[in-house]
Motif scaffolding. Structure first.
Motif, mmCIF file in Angstrom:
data_model
loop_
_atom_site.group_PDB
_atom_site.id
_atom_site.type_symbol
_atom_site.label_atom_id
_atom_site.label_comp_id
_atom_site.label_asym_id
_atom_site.label_seq_id
_atom_site.Cartn_x
_atom_site.Cartn_y
_atom_site.Cartn_z
ATOM 1 N N ARG A 165 30.594 21.448 14.469
ATOM 2 C CA ARG A 165 31.959 21.541 14.962
ATOM 3 C C ARG A 165 32.047 21.067 16.403
ATOM 4 O O ARG A 165 31.051 20.943 17.090
ATOM 5 C CB ARG A 165 32.453 22.984 14.852
ATOM 6 C CG ARG A 165 31.589 23.933 15.604
ATOM 7 C CD ARG A 165 31.946 25.388 15.351
ATOM 8 N NE ARG A 165 30.970 26.235 15.993
ATOM 9 C CZ ARG A 165 31.090 26.671 17.245
ATOM 10 N NH1 ARG A 165 32.146 26.369 17.951
ATOM 11 N NH2 ARG A 165 30.157 27.415 17.782
ATOM 12 N N THR A 218 32.904 21.257 20.286
ATOM 13 C CA THR A 218 33.052 22.275 21.311
ATOM 14 C C THR A 218 33.734 21.739 22.552
ATOM 15 O O THR A 218 34.161 22.490 23.397
ATOM 16 C CB THR A 218 31.689 22.833 21.741
ATOM 17 O OG1 THR A 218 30.800 21.749 21.932
ATOM 18 C CG2 THR A 218 31.133 23.747 20.674
ATOM 19 N N ASP A 226 44.104 24.976 17.150
ATOM 20 C CA ASP A 226 44.037 26.427 17.232
ATOM 21 C C ASP A 226 42.834 26.979 16.496
ATOM 22 O O ASP A 226 42.133 27.858 16.984
ATOM 23 C CB ASP A 226 45.323 26.999 16.624
ATOM 24 C CG ASP A 226 45.795 28.201 17.387
ATOM 25 O OD1 ASP A 226 46.473 29.045 16.791
ATOM 26 O OD2 ASP A 226 45.462 28.300 18.586
ATOM 27 N N SER A 227 42.587 26.447 15.297
ATOM 28 C CA SER A 227 41.464 26.944 14.514
ATOM 29 C C SER A 227 40.135 26.541 15.114
ATOM 30 O O SER A 227 39.124 27.168 14.834
ATOM 31 C CB SER A 227 41.542 26.416 13.082
ATOM 32 O OG SER A 227 42.745 26.788 12.514
ATOM 33 N N ALA A 228 40.139 25.484 15.921
ATOM 34 C CA ALA A 228 38.883 25.068 16.542
ATOM 35 C C ALA A 228 38.649 25.806 17.847
ATOM 36 O O ALA A 228 37.613 25.642 18.477
ATOM 37 C CB ALA A 228 38.901 23.565 16.792
ATOM 38 N N GLY A 229 39.638 26.610 18.267
ATOM 39 C CA GLY A 229 39.458 27.367 19.495
ATOM 40 C C GLY A 229 40.059 26.708 20.723
ATOM 41 O O GLY A 229 39.671 27.002 21.845
ATOM 42 N N PHE A 230 41.007 25.780 20.532
ATOM 43 C CA PHE A 230 41.667 25.120 21.654
ATOM 44 C C PHE A 230 43.166 25.361 21.565
ATOM 45 O O PHE A 230 43.926 24.469 21.155
ATOM 46 C CB PHE A 230 41.445 23.603 21.598
ATOM 47 C CG PHE A 230 40.012 23.182 21.749
ATOM 48 C CD1 PHE A 230 39.174 23.166 20.654
ATOM 49 C CD2 PHE A 230 39.516 22.794 22.981
ATOM 50 C CE1 PHE A 230 37.854 22.769 20.780
ATOM 51 C CE2 PHE A 230 38.201 22.394 23.115
ATOM 52 C CZ PHE A 230 37.368 22.383 22.014
ATOM 53 N N ARG A 270 37.611 26.775 30.365
ATOM 54 C CA ARG A 270 36.334 26.715 29.639
ATOM 55 C C ARG A 270 35.710 25.337 29.749
ATOM 56 O O ARG A 270 34.502 25.189 29.906
ATOM 57 C CB ARG A 270 36.561 27.071 28.175
ATOM 58 C CG ARG A 270 35.282 27.255 27.395
ATOM 59 C CD ARG A 270 35.570 27.672 25.987
ATOM 60 N NE ARG A 270 36.342 26.656 25.312
ATOM 61 C CZ ARG A 270 37.306 26.911 24.440
ATOM 62 N NH1 ARG A 270 37.616 28.157 24.144
ATOM 63 N NH2 ARG A 270 37.959 25.938 23.859
ATOM 64 N N ASN A 304 34.982 29.078 12.249
ATOM 65 C CA ASN A 304 35.876 29.904 13.006
ATOM 66 C C ASN A 304 35.641 31.383 12.768
ATOM 67 O O ASN A 304 36.169 32.221 13.450
ATOM 68 C CB ASN A 304 37.300 29.564 12.580
ATOM 69 C CG ASN A 304 38.257 29.911 13.669
ATOM 70 O OD1 ASN A 304 37.850 30.064 14.802
ATOM 71 N ND2 ASN A 304 39.497 30.061 13.317
ATOM 72 N N TRP A 360 29.861 28.639 22.428
ATOM 73 C CA TRP A 360 30.323 27.380 22.981
ATOM 74 C C TRP A 360 29.201 26.499 23.493
ATOM 75 O O TRP A 360 29.440 25.420 24.015
ATOM 76 C CB TRP A 360 31.349 27.633 24.091
ATOM 77 C CG TRP A 360 32.601 28.139 23.495
ATOM 78 C CD1 TRP A 360 33.010 29.424 23.422
ATOM 79 C CD2 TRP A 360 33.589 27.365 22.814
ATOM 80 N NE1 TRP A 360 34.215 29.499 22.760
ATOM 81 C CE2 TRP A 360 34.586 28.260 22.383
ATOM 82 C CE3 TRP A 360 33.734 26.000 22.559
ATOM 83 C CZ2 TRP A 360 35.712 27.833 21.684
ATOM 84 C CZ3 TRP A 360 34.867 25.580 21.874
ATOM 85 C CH2 TRP A 360 35.825 26.497 21.436
ATOM 86 N N SER A 364 27.011 22.898 19.007
ATOM 87 C CA SER A 364 28.007 22.403 18.082
ATOM 88 C C SER A 364 27.624 22.730 16.647
ATOM 89 O O SER A 364 28.236 22.262 15.715
ATOM 90 C CB SER A 364 28.167 20.888 18.230
ATOM 91 O OG SER A 364 27.032 20.248 17.691
#
Lengths: 194, 145
Positions: free
Chosen positions: A79, A81, A153-157, A189, B26, B84, B87
């Motif tokens: 994923r 980051t 949003d689902s990726a954390g942003f 971040r 997630n 974080w 990846s």
């Protein structure tokens, strides 16, 4: 005819494989479905802002799922980051899977640090839609803005995403721009990660 | 700080043999083995558990509940710190024993979770109530563990 085919019947959806399946969906079928979606929502709301919000929410659900699915299928469970990583993921991979081509352009906003723009000459969802004058600046691209917001949003942003028409010299149909404004914590971040 | 040290500091004497917090996409999947019980939890954002399964004999009820919460939060803290920096979707933080089995188990459960997520009527972050899902997870647990 709908439903005709040699698809193997599974007892439960959890048994079906997550394979790629057929990559294409009929454009006319989608356009018809989308127009019904917009018309249905029109009957449920009183004003333009609410209609845009509903389309966005519909897109949000799509975006959340698309992210997980694509991470699994395309990127072999890796994923993103970083900010630029997720933006280029949306701009190329997500667009390719959803619309068959990469987005026309990805730009960083000049005025604010937290703004980015994805532009498209003609959004697929808007291809068969013309907005009457009395609806002002309404843009069915709100659906696509919702998809982008769902992915981010689902990726954390977390971000605020909107769709705008940008008139271009010498062209009859205006270009569409998806404006992405990231939340404070994302920038903090990013700075922390260097 | 490793989990066993953490637990000893908290005065909890427990035989936790193996402990695996895993961040998958997630959601965070947490899994630990205590004595003869294996417990597997899927936690969504905001630390709300959306699925739990216990395999093997069950501990005394009162003790178990508190302990589960404690371990869960400790695991989530560890995962969030590291989330974080990498990846990878699948992060295994544990003393390496049985690594392949655990990894395959988590990959398969992740696929099952994806299929649940693709259901348009499923609200992401809500509890998973499908009994079929439960059956499949337990079957996978038996297969890999």
């Amino acid at each position: 005819m709908i439903g005709v085919g040699k698809a193997k019947q599974y007892a439960n959806v959890l048994d079906k494989p997550l394979s790629r399946g057929r990559q294409e969906v009929s454009l006319s079928a989608f356009a018809f479905l989308f127009s019904e979606l917009v018309q249905y929502n029109q009957t449920q709301v009183d004003n333009i802002a609410e209609l845009e919000r509903r389309l966005e929410d519909a897109g949000y659900a799509v975006g959340a799922r698309v992210l997980e699915l694509l991470c699994h299928r395309e990127k072999g469970n890796r994923r993103e980051t970083r900010l630029l990583g997720i933006l280029s993921f949306i701009h190329s991979t997500v667009w390719k899977v959803l619309f068959g081509k990469v987005a026309d352009s990805l730009e960083k906003g000049t005025e604010h640090e937290d703004e980015y723009m994805i532009s498209e000459k003609e959004l697929l969802v808007n291809r068969f839609i013309s907005v009457p004058k009395d609806m002002g600046a309404f843009n069915c691209g709100a659906f696509v803005a919702g998809i982008v917001r769902g992915v981010l949003d689902s990726a954390g942003f977390p971000a605020v995403v909107t769709a705008h028409f940008v008139p271009i010299e010498g062209q009859q149909r205006p270009r569409t721009t998806i404006l992405i404004k990231f939340a404070e914590e994302v920038l903090r971040r990013e700075a922390r990660l260097g | 700080m490793t989990l066993s040290r953490l637990l000893r500091c908290a005065g909890v004497s427990t035989a936790i043999h193996r402990f695996y917090p895993v961040s998958v996409g997630n959601q965070q999947f947490v899994f630990w083995i205590m004595a003869s019980t294996a417990c597997f939890v899927i936690v969504s954002r905001n630390d709300i558990p959306i699925y739990e399964a216990e395999v093997g004999s069950v501990l005394k009820k009162e003790e178990a509940a508190h302990l589960h919460q404690f371990i869960l939060h400790a695991a989530l803290d560890i995962v969030q710190d590291l989330a974080w920096t990498t990846s990878a979707i699948l992060m295994l933080l544990h003393d390496s024993r049985n690594e392949d089995g655990i990894k395959s188990f988590f990959q398969d459960v992740h696929e099952l979770y994806l299929k649940i997520l693709l259901n348009p009527l499923y609200l992401p972050g809500s509890r998973i109530t499908s009994s079929h899902f439960d059956t499949k997870v337990r079957a996978l647990a038996r297969k890999y563990l």
